[in-house]
Write an enzyme that holds these catalytic residues in place. Sequence first.
Site, PDB file in Angstrom:
ATOM      1  N   ASP A 233       0.800  -1.233   0.000  1.00 42.64           N
ATOM      2  CA  ASP A 233       0.000   0.000   0.000  1.00 42.64           C
ATOM      3  C   ASP A 233       0.829   1.277   0.000  1.00 42.64           C
ATOM      4  O   ASP A 233       0.265   2.362  -0.056  1.00 42.64           O
ATOM      5  CB  ASP A 233      -0.907   0.015   1.232  1.00 42.64           C
ATOM      6  CG  ASP A 233      -0.079   0.156   2.499  1.00 42.64           C
ATOM      7  OD1 ASP A 233       1.013  -0.444   2.559  1.00 42.64           O
ATOM      8  OD2 ASP A 233      -0.491   0.881   3.400  1.00 42.64           O
TER       9      ASP A 233
ATOM     10  N   TYR B 181      10.352   4.929   0.965  1.00 41.16           N
ATOM     11  CA  TYR B 181      11.288   3.939   1.505  1.00 41.16           C
ATOM     12  C   TYR B 181      12.733   4.167   1.060  1.00 41.16           C
ATOM     13  O   TYR B 181      13.649   3.582   1.623  1.00 41.16           O
ATOM     14  CB  TYR B 181      10.827   2.509   1.168  1.00 41.16           C
ATOM     15  CG  TYR B 181       9.865   1.994   2.215  1.00 41.16           C
ATOM     16  CD1 TYR B 181      10.314   1.340   3.356  1.00 41.16           C
ATOM     17  CD2 TYR B 181       8.499   2.218   2.098  1.00 41.16           C
ATOM     18  CE1 TYR B 181       9.444   0.909   4.334  1.00 41.16           C
ATOM     19  CE2 TYR B 181       7.610   1.782   3.071  1.00 41.16           C
ATOM     20  CZ  TYR B 181       8.094   1.125   4.189  1.00 41.16           C
ATOM     21  OH  TYR B 181       7.225   0.703   5.163  1.00 41.16           O
TER      22      TYR B 181
HETATM   23  C1  G6P Z   1       3.499   1.024   4.979  1.00 38.11           C
HETATM   24  C2  G6P Z   1       4.144  -0.095   4.208  1.00 38.11           C
HETATM   25  C3  G6P Z   1       3.977  -1.391   4.931  1.00 38.11           C
HETATM   26  C4  G6P Z   1       4.513  -1.285   6.343  1.00 38.11           C
HETATM   27  C5  G6P Z   1       3.886  -0.123   7.077  1.00 38.11           C
HETATM   28  C6  G6P Z   1       4.583   0.104   8.413  1.00 38.11           C
HETATM   29  O1  G6P Z   1       2.131   0.862   5.002  1.00 38.11           O
HETATM   30  O2  G6P Z   1       3.654  -0.231   2.912  1.00 38.11           O
HETATM   31  O3  G6P Z   1       4.676  -2.384   4.230  1.00 38.11           O
HETATM   32  O4  G6P Z   1       4.274  -2.469   7.058  1.00 38.11           O
HETATM   33  O5  G6P Z   1       3.986   1.045   6.318  1.00 38.11           O
HETATM   34  O6  G6P Z   1       3.867   1.005   9.189  1.00 38.11           O
HETATM   35  P1  G6P Z   1       4.073   1.098  10.773  1.00 38.11           P
HETATM   36  O7  G6P Z   1       3.133   2.151  11.181  1.00 38.11           O
HETATM   37  O8  G6P Z   1       3.761  -0.285  11.313  1.00 38.11           O
HETATM   38  O9  G6P Z   1       5.506   1.457  10.985  1.00 38.11           O
HETATM   39 MN    MN Z   2       4.581  -2.142   2.030  1.00 38.67          MN
END
Ligand code: G6P
Ligand code: MN
Length: 442
Positions: A171, A265
């Site tokens: 996402d 990222y």
């Molecule tokens: C986004 C990425 C996911 C990841 C998430 C982490 O949605 O696409 O792959 O797991 O961020 O978010 P968080 O709030 O758990 O650090």
């Molecule tokens: Mn992801």
Amino acid sequence: MKTGFKIVICGGGSTYTPGIVKNLLDEKELRIRELWLYDIDGERQDKVARIVKEVVRTFAPELSVFVSTDAKEALTGANFIMAQMRVGKLEMRVKDEQIALRHGCIGQETCGVGGMAYGLRTIAPMIELIDLCAKYADSKHWIVNYSNPAAIVAKATTLLRPEARILNICDMPVEIEARMAEILNVKLEDLEVDYFGLNHYGWFTKVRALGEDVTEKLKEHVAQYGYISKASYEDALVKDPDWLHTFKNSSVIMKMFPDYLPNTYWQYYLLGDDIVEYSDINNTRGMQVIGGREKRVMEAARRLEMGESIDLQQFFVGVHGKFIVEVVKALAYDTRSRQLVIVPNNGAIENLPDDAMVEIPAYLTSRGPEPVRVGKIPRFYKGLIEQQDACEGLIVEGAIEQSYQKILEAFTMNRTVPSANVAKKILDEMIEANKGYWPELK
Ligand code: G6P
Ligand code: MN
């Protein structure tokens, strides 16, 4: 004959489940016959299920919800399996982060050594799930997988189960597009993007809003402010300080590499020094999620059990559930919706290997994704991708062959690791920390 779909959320105990269920219910065209939550941790899933049942009671009281820890029961006759497993839970996420940071490397869920460690935990359980679905689910089932680390999972599942009815997605691009829409003051649905790369490792090459090319306008904004606008400050995701830092960091990358709009990222691969400096080993992202999102979910479940009322709204943030449901809908009804998904390259990016798992736009049909052609990419991007693809490939081969050597090569090759010495030290510590999760390396 029963009409409508049996949908199974695998990893039902995830903190994301209530939000995703809300998005499923919002999609009135998607006829759901039965909604199942399936998890191997029944206790945790039961807590989350209380919230899910409250969501269903509020928004679609006629729908039946089932909760199970039995794969056969949950998957039998399933049409759509939404896979969101987190092998080792958030506790292992924190270990990944801390081990890396102790050695001066970025400590991150899906990138660098943390991502590789998580990959080694997830490959075998994902293959097991695919096999269970092949055995029990409807013969035309689809697994919509967003279990992380999606890049490594996609590479492994495609290599080991090439015939599997699985579509790997993430996402992040669409979350970035939601910020782009805010910046441009248009609706998310009005945007159409061109994009290439690997998962958590790609770039937007073109953005159109209602057909108009807005790429340069966006680049200017992102170079100055990152993926943040005035409107974004009202956004629940952007209010999270870590995500705010992340969305702002794209400005640094945009200024240095002005060709394309970066995925957020890239900060881990291109600004590793900043990230290590910003990170706190005693308050890692995983720890923040445990003390934040997870605590809120568990607290809400407790209150429901006590018969108290809760605010459901807090679980409906971000666009990730909406995106996942859009993908399910496309596979169900052949909508040919254009989405970014992770697919075997097979010539789409001309100067990259066929077996690279690339994230590119595809039209989603009931027979699966029809990817677009990207063409040739410039040397800088090609080089970055080849290095990362080789690294992810070594993780998959290393897991299959139980090869210490290949995993050491992968750790050494990763951009986020400064030397083979550091790679070896981290690997040896991670082997200890992951006992019972990783394949045994010889
Ligand atoms: C986004 C990425 C996911 C990841 C998430 C982490 O949605 O696409 O792959 O797991 O961020 O978010 P968080 O709030 O758990 O650090
Ligand atoms: Mn992801």
